[in-house]
Write a protein that holds these residues in place. Sequence first.
Motif, mmCIF file in Angstrom:
data_model
loop_
_atom_site.group_PDB
_atom_site.id
_atom_site.type_symbol
_atom_site.label_atom_id
_atom_site.label_comp_id
_atom_site.label_asym_id
_atom_site.label_seq_id
_atom_site.Cartn_x
_atom_site.Cartn_y
_atom_site.Cartn_z
ATOM 1 N N THR A 43 37.506 24.897 48.738
ATOM 2 C CA THR A 43 36.938 25.952 49.566
ATOM 3 C C THR A 43 37.879 27.144 49.490
ATOM 4 O OG1 THR A 43 38.096 25.175 51.548
ATOM 5 C CG2 THR A 43 35.868 24.325 51.184
ATOM 6 N N GLY A 44 37.356 28.336 49.702
ATOM 7 C CA GLY A 44 38.224 29.498 49.699
ATOM 8 C C GLY A 44 37.489 30.768 49.347
ATOM 9 N N ASP A 45 38.284 31.831 49.164
ATOM 10 C CA ASP A 45 37.693 33.111 48.813
ATOM 11 C C ASP A 45 38.710 33.978 48.084
ATOM 12 O OD1 ASP A 45 39.409 33.985 50.805
ATOM 13 O OD2 ASP A 45 37.842 34.688 52.125
ATOM 14 N N ALA A 46 38.214 35.083 47.530
ATOM 15 C CA ALA A 46 39.052 36.048 46.824
ATOM 16 C C ALA A 46 38.571 37.449 47.165
ATOM 17 C CB ALA A 46 38.982 35.826 45.321
ATOM 18 N N VAL A 47 39.495 38.365 47.274
ATOM 19 C CA VAL A 47 39.157 39.767 47.502
ATOM 20 C C VAL A 47 39.338 40.508 46.183
ATOM 21 C CG1 VAL A 47 39.771 41.862 48.740
ATOM 22 C CG2 VAL A 47 39.828 39.666 49.922
ATOM 23 N N VAL A 48 38.347 41.312 45.820
ATOM 24 C CA VAL A 48 38.375 42.052 44.567
ATOM 25 C C VAL A 48 38.237 43.536 44.881
ATOM 26 C CG1 VAL A 48 37.246 42.379 42.338
ATOM 27 C CG2 VAL A 48 37.228 40.121 43.414
ATOM 28 N N SER A 49 39.161 44.337 44.387
ATOM 29 C CA SER A 49 39.075 45.787 44.547
ATOM 30 C C SER A 49 39.463 46.411 43.212
ATOM 31 C CB SER A 49 40.009 46.267 45.652
ATOM 32 O OG SER A 49 39.869 47.659 45.820
ATOM 33 N N ILE A 50 38.494 47.007 42.527
ATOM 34 C CA ILE A 50 38.706 47.581 41.204
ATOM 35 C C ILE A 50 38.326 49.052 41.253
ATOM 36 C CG2 ILE A 50 37.995 47.520 38.789
ATOM 37 C CD1 ILE A 50 37.283 44.533 39.251
ATOM 38 N N GLN A 51 39.222 49.882 40.793
ATOM 39 C CA GLN A 51 38.970 51.320 40.718
ATOM 40 C C GLN A 51 39.092 51.741 39.261
ATOM 41 O OE1 GLN A 51 38.085 52.914 43.579
ATOM 42 N NE2 GLN A 51 38.365 50.951 44.583
ATOM 43 N N GLY A 52 38.073 52.383 38.711
ATOM 44 C CA GLY A 52 38.130 52.891 37.348
ATOM 45 C C GLY A 52 37.914 51.824 36.298
ATOM 46 N N GLN A 53 38.214 52.166 35.076
ATOM 47 C CA GLN A 53 38.016 51.301 33.914
ATOM 48 C C GLN A 53 39.354 50.786 33.402
ATOM 49 O OE1 GLN A 53 34.974 50.761 32.141
ATOM 50 N NE2 GLN A 53 33.823 51.741 33.772
ATOM 51 N N SER A 54 39.327 49.640 32.746
ATOM 52 C CA SER A 54 40.532 49.094 32.144
ATOM 53 C C SER A 54 40.171 48.440 30.813
ATOM 54 C CB SER A 54 41.166 48.044 33.059
ATOM 55 O OG SER A 54 42.229 47.395 32.388
ATOM 56 N N PRO A 55 40.976 48.658 29.775
ATOM 57 C CA PRO A 55 40.719 47.981 28.507
ATOM 58 C C PRO A 55 41.117 46.499 28.571
ATOM 59 C CG PRO A 55 42.720 49.272 28.339
ATOM 60 C CD PRO A 55 42.114 49.571 29.691
ATOM 61 N N ASN A 56 41.831 46.126 29.623
ATOM 62 C CA ASN A 56 42.269 44.741 29.808
ATOM 63 C C ASN A 56 41.404 44.061 30.858
ATOM 64 O OD1 ASN A 56 44.525 45.088 28.029
ATOM 65 N ND2 ASN A 56 45.527 46.202 29.674
ATOM 66 N N ARG A 57 41.631 42.802 31.063
ATOM 67 C CA ARG A 57 40.916 42.049 32.097
ATOM 68 C C ARG A 57 41.467 42.391 33.471
ATOM 69 N NH1 ARG A 57 40.553 36.095 29.283
ATOM 70 N NH2 ARG A 57 39.439 36.831 27.446
ATOM 71 N N TYR A 58 40.650 42.182 34.492
ATOM 72 C CA TYR A 58 41.081 42.388 35.868
ATOM 73 C C TYR A 58 41.461 41.043 36.461
ATOM 74 C CZ TYR A 58 38.815 46.919 35.423
ATOM 75 O OH TYR A 58 38.463 48.163 35.015
ATOM 76 N N GLY A 59 42.563 41.004 37.185
ATOM 77 C CA GLY A 59 43.002 39.772 37.826
ATOM 78 C C GLY A 59 42.336 39.577 39.172
ATOM 79 N N ILE A 60 42.104 38.333 39.529
ATOM 80 C CA ILE A 60 41.557 37.963 40.833
ATOM 81 C C ILE A 60 42.455 36.857 41.376
ATOM 82 C CG2 ILE A 60 39.631 36.899 42.052
ATOM 83 C CD1 ILE A 60 37.792 38.094 39.931
#
Length: 66
Positions: A43-60
Amino acid sequence: MGSIDGHEGSLVFRREGTQGADSVDARLVVVEGLGAGALETVTGDAVVSIQGQSPNRYGITLMYDT
């Protein structure tokens, strides 16, 4: 399929939040009862906040209990 701390299985997430042309602000919540393998009781959750573009992956970062 994936793994968390060496435990293999899968999870299902429900996304809550907003998405615009240049940003994402969301919370990913583990849907209880839909996990499989060694992750079926997670059980659990994650908060995601992404601004703009990235050529790499986004971490969560997932906060969870087993």
